[in-house]
Design a protein around this motif. Structure first.
Motif, PDB file in Angstrom:
ATOM      1  N   PHE A   1      13.657   3.594 -10.046  1.00  0.00           N
ATOM      2  CA  PHE A   1      12.369   4.249 -10.245  1.00  0.00           C
ATOM      3  C   PHE A   1      11.807   3.831 -11.600  1.00  0.00           C
ATOM      4  O   PHE A   1      12.395   4.110 -12.642  1.00  0.00           O
ATOM      5  N   GLY A   2      10.666   3.153 -11.565  1.00  0.00           N
ATOM      6  CA  GLY A   2      10.121   2.552 -12.763  1.00  0.00           C
ATOM      7  C   GLY A   2       8.927   3.266 -13.351  1.00  0.00           C
ATOM      8  O   GLY A   2       8.716   4.460 -13.158  1.00  0.00           O
TER       9      GLY A   2
ATOM     10  N   ALA B   1       4.178   5.110  -9.660  1.00  0.00           N
ATOM     11  CA  ALA B   1       5.287   4.404 -10.309  1.00  0.00           C
ATOM     12  C   ALA B   1       5.831   3.313  -9.388  1.00  0.00           C
ATOM     13  O   ALA B   1       5.939   3.491  -8.167  1.00  0.00           O
ATOM     14  N   TYR B   2       6.183   2.173  -9.985  1.00  0.00           N
ATOM     15  CA  TYR B   2       6.868   1.130  -9.233  1.00  0.00           C
ATOM     16  C   TYR B   2       8.279   1.607  -8.890  1.00  0.00           C
ATOM     17  O   TYR B   2       8.919   2.320  -9.677  1.00  0.00           O
ATOM     18  N   HIS B   3       8.770   1.201  -7.734  1.00  0.00           N
ATOM     19  CA  HIS B   3      10.106   1.606  -7.310  1.00  0.00           C
ATOM     20  C   HIS B   3      10.681   0.563  -6.357  1.00  0.00           C
ATOM     21  O   HIS B   3       9.948  -0.257  -5.796  1.00  0.00           O
ATOM     22  N   ALA B   4      12.007   0.601  -6.193  1.00  0.00           N
ATOM     23  CA  ALA B   4      12.692  -0.427  -5.406  1.00  0.00           C
ATOM     24  C   ALA B   4      14.032   0.093  -4.923  1.00  0.00           C
ATOM     25  O   ALA B   4      14.538   1.126  -5.392  1.00  0.00           O
ATOM     26  N   VAL B   5      14.614  -0.639  -3.988  1.00  0.00           N
ATOM     27  CA  VAL B   5      16.000  -0.412  -3.548  1.00  0.00           C
ATOM     28  C   VAL B   5      16.730  -1.745  -3.688  1.00  0.00           C
ATOM     29  O   VAL B   5      16.683  -2.589  -2.789  1.00  0.00           O
ATOM     30  N   PRO B   6      17.383  -1.978  -4.842  1.00  0.00           N
ATOM     31  CA  PRO B   6      18.046  -3.269  -5.053  1.00  0.00           C
ATOM     32  C   PRO B   6      19.405  -3.405  -4.380  1.00  0.00           C
ATOM     33  O   PRO B   6      19.912  -4.513  -4.261  1.00  0.00           O
TER      34      PRO B   6
ATOM     35  N   PRO C   1       0.727  -4.844   5.525  1.00  0.00           N
ATOM     36  CA  PRO C   1       0.284  -5.190   4.171  1.00  0.00           C
ATOM     37  C   PRO C   1      -1.185  -5.642   4.184  1.00  0.00           C
ATOM     38  O   PRO C   1      -1.511  -6.622   4.829  1.00  0.00           O
ATOM     39  N   TYR C   2      -2.044  -4.925   3.489  1.00  0.00           N
ATOM     40  CA  TYR C   2      -1.787  -3.708   2.695  1.00  0.00           C
ATOM     41  C   TYR C   2      -2.842  -2.684   3.094  1.00  0.00           C
ATOM     42  O   TYR C   2      -3.719  -2.338   2.320  1.00  0.00           O
ATOM     43  N   ARG C   3      -2.721  -2.170   4.303  1.00  0.00           N
ATOM     44  CA  ARG C   3      -3.696  -1.231   4.836  1.00  0.00           C
ATOM     45  C   ARG C   3      -3.069  -0.432   5.973  1.00  0.00           C
ATOM     46  O   ARG C   3      -1.994  -0.781   6.486  1.00  0.00           O
ATOM     47  N   TYR C   4      -3.767   0.641   6.353  1.00  0.00           N
ATOM     48  CA  TYR C   4      -3.344   1.473   7.467  1.00  0.00           C
ATOM     49  C   TYR C   4      -4.320   1.330   8.623  1.00  0.00           C
ATOM     50  O   TYR C   4      -5.538   1.284   8.429  1.00  0.00           O
ATOM     51  N   THR C   5      -3.774   1.271   9.822  1.00  0.00           N
ATOM     52  CA  THR C   5      -4.581   1.233  11.037  1.00  0.00           C
ATOM     53  C   THR C   5      -3.921   2.148  12.073  1.00  0.00           C
ATOM     54  O   THR C   5      -2.751   2.497  11.950  1.00  0.00           O
ATOM     55  N   ARG C   6      -4.672   2.516  13.084  1.00  0.00           N
ATOM     56  CA  ARG C   6      -4.093   3.325  14.161  1.00  0.00           C
ATOM     57  C   ARG C   6      -3.332   2.464  15.168  1.00  0.00           C
ATOM     58  O   ARG C   6      -2.420   2.956  15.836  1.00  0.00           O
ATOM     59  N   THR C   7      -3.714   1.205  15.282  1.00  0.00           N
ATOM     60  CA  THR C   7      -3.041   0.309  16.210  1.00  0.00           C
ATOM     61  C   THR C   7      -2.343  -0.807  15.436  1.00  0.00           C
ATOM     62  O   THR C   7      -2.762  -1.175  14.336  1.00  0.00           O
TER      63      THR C   7
ATOM     64  N   MET D   1      10.435  -4.243  -6.219  1.00  0.00           N
ATOM     65  CA  MET D   1       9.595  -3.309  -6.955  1.00  0.00           C
ATOM     66  C   MET D   1       8.160  -3.355  -6.426  1.00  0.00           C
ATOM     67  O   MET D   1       7.554  -4.429  -6.312  1.00  0.00           O
ATOM     68  N   HIS D   2       7.609  -2.181  -6.124  1.00  0.00           N
ATOM     69  CA  HIS D   2       6.259  -2.091  -5.576  1.00  0.00           C
ATOM     70  C   HIS D   2       5.697  -0.695  -5.840  1.00  0.00           C
ATOM     71  O   HIS D   2       6.434   0.230  -6.185  1.00  0.00           O
ATOM     72  N   GLN D   3       4.409  -0.551  -5.658  1.00  0.00           N
ATOM     73  CA  GLN D   3       3.740   0.746  -5.729  1.00  0.00           C
ATOM     74  C   GLN D   3       3.313   1.160  -4.328  1.00  0.00           C
ATOM     75  O   GLN D   3       2.960   0.313  -3.501  1.00  0.00           O
TER      76      GLN D   3
END
Length: 232
Positions: free
Chosen positions: A169-170, A199-204, A78-84, A144-146
């Motif tokens: 699915f929001g 879209a915001y989405h979740a697994v409740p 959270p909230y970025r991508y890295t190789r390591t 819920m998140h994007q």
């Protein structure tokens, strides 16, 4: 490993139809064959063993996610991508395999087949370079998140294996209504792109014990999401 293409999951007395949940958001039930599900489960087990092992992600404010996650190609924290994986053990994540990119292109083509706006989603040019594998036990949930940490706005491909879940699915504006609850079974494909990409989405909820033995899993749910980061 080159998973064999499958026309669907387990046989059903009343097959569930393909559904457009929102513009650019498509549910294709039973898209993964049992054979392909088992191959993906085996791959996920290999990735979960390292070099960066599956873990519960810690959020910036100190919370810990109930799902367990392992990453392929790029490491998400959270909230970025890295190789390591600086937040785990500092190791470089496993490379993104070419066969998984092929699977993602098959998925986008299957979801948008016959869609007059399919060129907007560019299924033939889809180039995913990362996968987030989330494992849900019977108590795990996702709020819920994007999915917005990617520079690319190419579609997200979501593959479900194991126990059935409720996928919420929001809308693209906030975490509230309107939203649609969709039940995802083992082998289901869900793709969201275009106007629904953010879209915001979740697994409740996950329903323990609802998966058949053909997946090779003893319990729980695997969700594999393929994404195009747009990063070099």
């Amino acid at each position: 490993m080159t998973p064999e293409a499958g026309a669907g999951g387990t046989d059903e007395l009343f097959p569930r139809p393909r559904a457009v949940v929102a513009p650019g958001a498509v549910h294709v039930p039973g898209w993964l064959s049992p054979e392909r599900q088992r191959e993906l489960v085996a791959a996920c087990r290999s990735w979960a063993a390292g070099p960066v092992p599956m873990r519960h992600t810690r959020l910036p404010r100190g919370g810990v996610m109930s799902v367990q996650t392992v990453c392929v190609g790029w490491h998400w924290q959270p909230y970025r991508y890295t190789r390591t994986a600086g937040d785990v053990n500092g190791a470089r994540v496993v490379d993104f395999p070419g066969w998984l990119g092929d699977l993602g292109r098959e998925a986008v083509a299957a979801a948008y087949e016959g869609d007059p706006g399919a060129d907007v989603y560019a299924p033939g040019r889809y180039a995913p370079d990362t996968a987030l594998v989330n494992f849900y036990d019977g108590a795990a949930k996702m709020g819920m998140h994007q999915d917005k940490d990617e520079e690319s706005r190419a579609p997200v491909v979501s593959l479900s294996i194991g126990d059935r879940c409720v996928f919420r699915f929001g809308n693209t504006e906030d975490r509230g209504r309107p939203y649609t609850d969709v039940e995802l079974d083992s082998g289901d494909l869900f793709v969201f792109g275009g106007p629904s990409r953010l879209a915001y989405h979740a697994v409740p909820k996950v329903y323990p014990g609802t998966a058949g033995p053909e997946t090779g899993m003893s319990g729980g749910r695997l969700n594999i999401t393929l994404r195009e980061t747009g990063l070099a």
